[in-house]
Scaffold this motif. Structure first.
Motif, PDB file in Angstrom:
ATOM      1  N   LEU A   1       0.986  -1.026  -0.239  1.00 44.76           N
ATOM      2  CA  LEU A   1       0.075   0.116   0.339  1.00 44.76           C
ATOM      3  C   LEU A   1       1.318   1.786  -0.407  1.00 44.76           C
TER       4      LEU A   1
ATOM      5  N   ARG B   1      -7.261  -2.855   7.030  1.00 44.84           N
ATOM      6  CA  ARG B   1      -6.413  -1.434   6.511  1.00 44.84           C
ATOM      7  C   ARG B   1      -7.057  -0.418   7.831  1.00 44.84           C
TER       8      ARG B   1
ATOM      9  N   GLU C   1      -7.419   2.719   8.684  1.00 43.19           N
ATOM     10  CA  GLU C   1      -7.370   4.071   8.529  1.00 43.19           C
ATOM     11  C   GLU C   1      -7.343   5.085   9.092  1.00 43.19           C
TER      12      GLU C   1
ATOM     13  N   ILE D   1     -13.574   2.620   4.706  1.00 42.57           N
ATOM     14  CA  ILE D   1     -13.594   1.479   6.642  1.00 42.57           C
ATOM     15  C   ILE D   1     -12.368   0.758   6.530  1.00 42.57           C
TER      16      ILE D   1
ATOM     17  N   GLN E   1     -12.540  -7.379  -0.993  1.00 42.98           N
ATOM     18  CA  GLN E   1     -12.505  -6.730  -2.177  1.00 42.98           C
ATOM     19  C   GLN E   1     -13.151  -8.038  -3.155  1.00 42.98           C
TER      20      GLN E   1
ATOM     21  N   GLU F   1     -14.002   6.303  -6.458  1.00 46.44           N
ATOM     22  CA  GLU F   1     -13.717   5.134  -6.918  1.00 46.44           C
ATOM     23  C   GLU F   1     -14.246   4.056  -6.641  1.00 46.44           C
ATOM     24  N   VAL F   2     -14.205   2.915  -6.898  1.00 44.23           N
ATOM     25  CA  VAL F   2     -15.343   1.459  -6.398  1.00 44.23           C
ATOM     26  C   VAL F   2     -13.862   0.388  -7.254  1.00 44.23           C
ATOM     27  N   LEU F   3     -13.189   0.996  -8.631  1.00 45.93           N
ATOM     28  CA  LEU F   3     -12.345  -0.249  -8.508  1.00 45.93           C
ATOM     29  C   LEU F   3     -10.756   0.419  -8.166  1.00 45.93           C
ATOM     30  N   SER F   4     -10.029  -0.093  -8.511  1.00 47.63           N
ATOM     31  CA  SER F   4      -8.457  -0.191  -9.095  1.00 47.63           C
ATOM     32  C   SER F   4      -7.900  -1.588  -9.376  1.00 47.63           C
TER      33      SER F   4
ATOM     34  N   GLY G   1     -14.405  -3.057  -4.838  1.00 42.80           N
ATOM     35  CA  GLY G   1     -14.823  -2.746  -2.636  1.00 42.80           C
ATOM     36  C   GLY G   1     -15.883  -2.691  -2.673  1.00 42.80           C
TER      37      GLY G   1
ATOM     38  N   ILE H   1     -20.507   4.528   3.339  1.00 44.72           N
ATOM     39  CA  ILE H   1     -20.134   3.021   3.257  1.00 44.72           C
ATOM     40  C   ILE H   1     -20.356   1.949   4.549  1.00 44.72           C
TER      41      ILE H   1
HETATM   42  P1  AMP Z   1      -6.753  -0.107  -3.680  1.00 45.85           P
HETATM   43  O1  AMP Z   1      -6.494  -1.325  -4.673  1.00 45.85           O
HETATM   44  O2  AMP Z   1      -5.805  -0.340  -2.341  1.00 45.85           O
HETATM   45  O3  AMP Z   1      -7.334   1.144  -4.524  1.00 45.85           O
HETATM   46  O4  AMP Z   1      -8.260  -1.110  -3.085  1.00 45.85           O
HETATM   47  C1  AMP Z   1      -9.185  -1.728  -4.495  1.00 45.85           C
HETATM   48  C2  AMP Z   1     -10.487  -1.149  -3.964  1.00 45.85           C
HETATM   49  O5  AMP Z   1     -10.978  -1.437  -2.716  1.00 45.85           O
HETATM   50  C3  AMP Z   1     -10.645   0.261  -4.253  1.00 45.85           C
HETATM   51  O6  AMP Z   1     -10.987   0.874  -5.413  1.00 45.85           O
HETATM   52  C4  AMP Z   1     -11.997   0.850  -3.357  1.00 45.85           C
HETATM   53  O7  AMP Z   1     -12.852   0.155  -4.238  1.00 45.85           O
HETATM   54  C5  AMP Z   1     -12.281  -0.562  -2.432  1.00 45.85           C
HETATM   55  N1  AMP Z   1     -10.793   0.797  -0.831  1.00 45.85           N
HETATM   56  C6  AMP Z   1      -9.913   0.707  -0.951  1.00 45.85           C
HETATM   57  N2  AMP Z   1     -10.008   1.138   0.378  1.00 45.85           N
HETATM   58  C7  AMP Z   1     -10.692   0.950   1.442  1.00 45.85           C
HETATM   59  C8  AMP Z   1     -11.016   1.330   2.054  1.00 45.85           C
HETATM   60  N3  AMP Z   1     -10.177   1.915   3.661  1.00 45.85           N
HETATM   61  N4  AMP Z   1     -12.773   0.735   2.916  1.00 45.85           N
HETATM   62  C9  AMP Z   1     -13.652   0.773   1.403  1.00 45.85           C
HETATM   63  N5  AMP Z   1     -13.002  -0.029   0.703  1.00 45.85           N
HETATM   64  C10 AMP Z   1     -12.075  -0.062   0.172  1.00 45.85           C
END
Ligand code: AMP
Ligand code: MG
Length: 323
Positions: free
Chosen positions: A64, A114, A116, A127, A132, A244-247, A293, A307
């Motif tokens: 991360l 995570r 946060e 959260i 995922q 953002e909902v997906l990476s 996510g 969320i």
């Molecule tokens: P990332 O590759 O780190 O972006 O994580 C993939 C997906 O997980 C993101 O696009 C979000 O939809 C979801 N995500 C990442 N971090 C969080 C978080 N702290 N709380 C909720 N969903 C998350």
């Protein structure tokens, strides 16, 4: 996101604290979650993806870092059998190895931990434990992933609108939730930055009326970087008025590139010795994939303010409930 809007978000409560009306709303969101899980897993299985079960403790997990979006307050590490293991931040490393060996097309409903920073409670989008739908494929182009995800999302919304009318009406989403038009538009992060500055993520989410892809985002070593152009072959999926909902990304697989990037990012090399070894032996295959996510996707569908409303047991940063 404007500061004032952020402060108005009510922090979701635990089940025992909810009124009758709030419990009914919770049940509605729960039904949308069940439907969404069923629809998405069905789409992936039908397309030949294997469904792997997740792991919670490994020596190697997602660093991360240096994702500018990351805000981790604490990393959990414990010793088992005399070895240090970490709780899963994401299963990206597992996906690289699994897709390169026995599972060329795979997905996992993967619990990510995570921790946060507590101030992120008010974003409504973070959260500290979430799930995922994490997928990877040796059909390794961004374009292939775009059409896979677009199909999965459009099928989901179309079917939800047919089968979940009552729930969507109760959540005031029956009319506003539209089946997206495909193909989704693709924006380059550099253009968005030029337009909106560093807060481009909020800018684009406010502006769009359809889901869009954003590409070329500098982040962790495993996302593919074109050495000649300096562009990143990666992407985020943004939903209108949500974010953002997906990476995801095409992934690196060549030893020297991975090693150079790990060193450049000052990530601990010893935590990634298996992936380095496999790459050195030429056993890492070109893959691409992403992670959806689930609480964010369902949060967008249900139109929630936070969320954690999509979780039976809310994991709001800074708040620990008994359950
Ligand atoms: P990332 O590759 O780190 O972006 O994580 C993939 C997906 O997980 C993101 O696009 C979000 O939809 C979801 N995500 C990442 N971090 C969080 C978080 N702290 N709380 C909720 N969903 C998350
Ligand atoms: Mg991301």
């Amino acid at each position: 996101m404007k500061q004032q809007t952020v402060q108005l978000i009510e922090i979701p409560k635990s089940l025992d604290q909810l009124s009758k009306a709030e419990l009914e709303r919770k049940a509605c969101i729960g039904k949308i979650m069940t439907y969404t899980l069923s629809s998405l897993t069905n789409t992936f299985v039908k397309k030949g993806f294997q469904w792997l079960l997740p792991v919670a403790l490994s020596q190697s997990t997602d660093p991360l870092w240096p994702d500018p979006g990351a805000s981790i307050e604490k990393r959990i590490e414990v010793d088992i059998y005399g070895k240090p293991v970490r709780t899963t931040a994401s299963m990206i490393i597992h996906k690289l190895i699994a897709a390169s060996t026995a599972y060329p097309k795979l997905f996992i409903l993967s619990p990510n931990i995570r921790i946060e920073k507590a101030e992120r409670a008010k974003t409504g989008k973070h959260i500290y434990e979430f799930t995922q739908l994490d997928f990877g494929t040796t059909d390794a182009t961004s374009k292939a992933v775009f059409s896979l995800v677009e199909d999965a999302v459009c099928t989901l919304v179309k079917d939800l609108k047919r089968d979940m009318k009552e729930e969507l009406t109760a959540l005031c989403r029956c009319d506003t939730l539209k089946v997206p038009k495909t193909p989704f538009k693709i924006y380059d992060r550099e253009d968005l930055e030029a337009k909106y500055g560093s807060d481009w993520e909020a800018g684009v989410a406010q502006e769009i009326t359809e889901p869009v892809w954003v590409t070329n985002i500098p982040r962790e070593f495993y996302d593919f970087e074109d050495a000649k152009t300096g562009k990143w072959d990666n992407y985020d999926l943004f939903m209108p008025q949500f974010g953002e909902v997906l990476s995801g990304a095409k992934r690196e697989y060549e030893y020297m590139k991975i090693l150079t990037k790990i060193e450049r990012d000052q990530v601990k090399k010893e935590n990634y010795s298996l992936v380095l070894k496999m790459a050195k032996e030429g056993r890492l295959k070109p893959t691409a994939g992403g992670g959806i996510g689930m609480e964010r996707l369902v949060g967008w569908i249900a139109g929630v303010k936070h969320i954690a409303e999509c979780q039976p047991f809310p994991r709001v940063p800074g708040t620990v409930h008994e359950l």
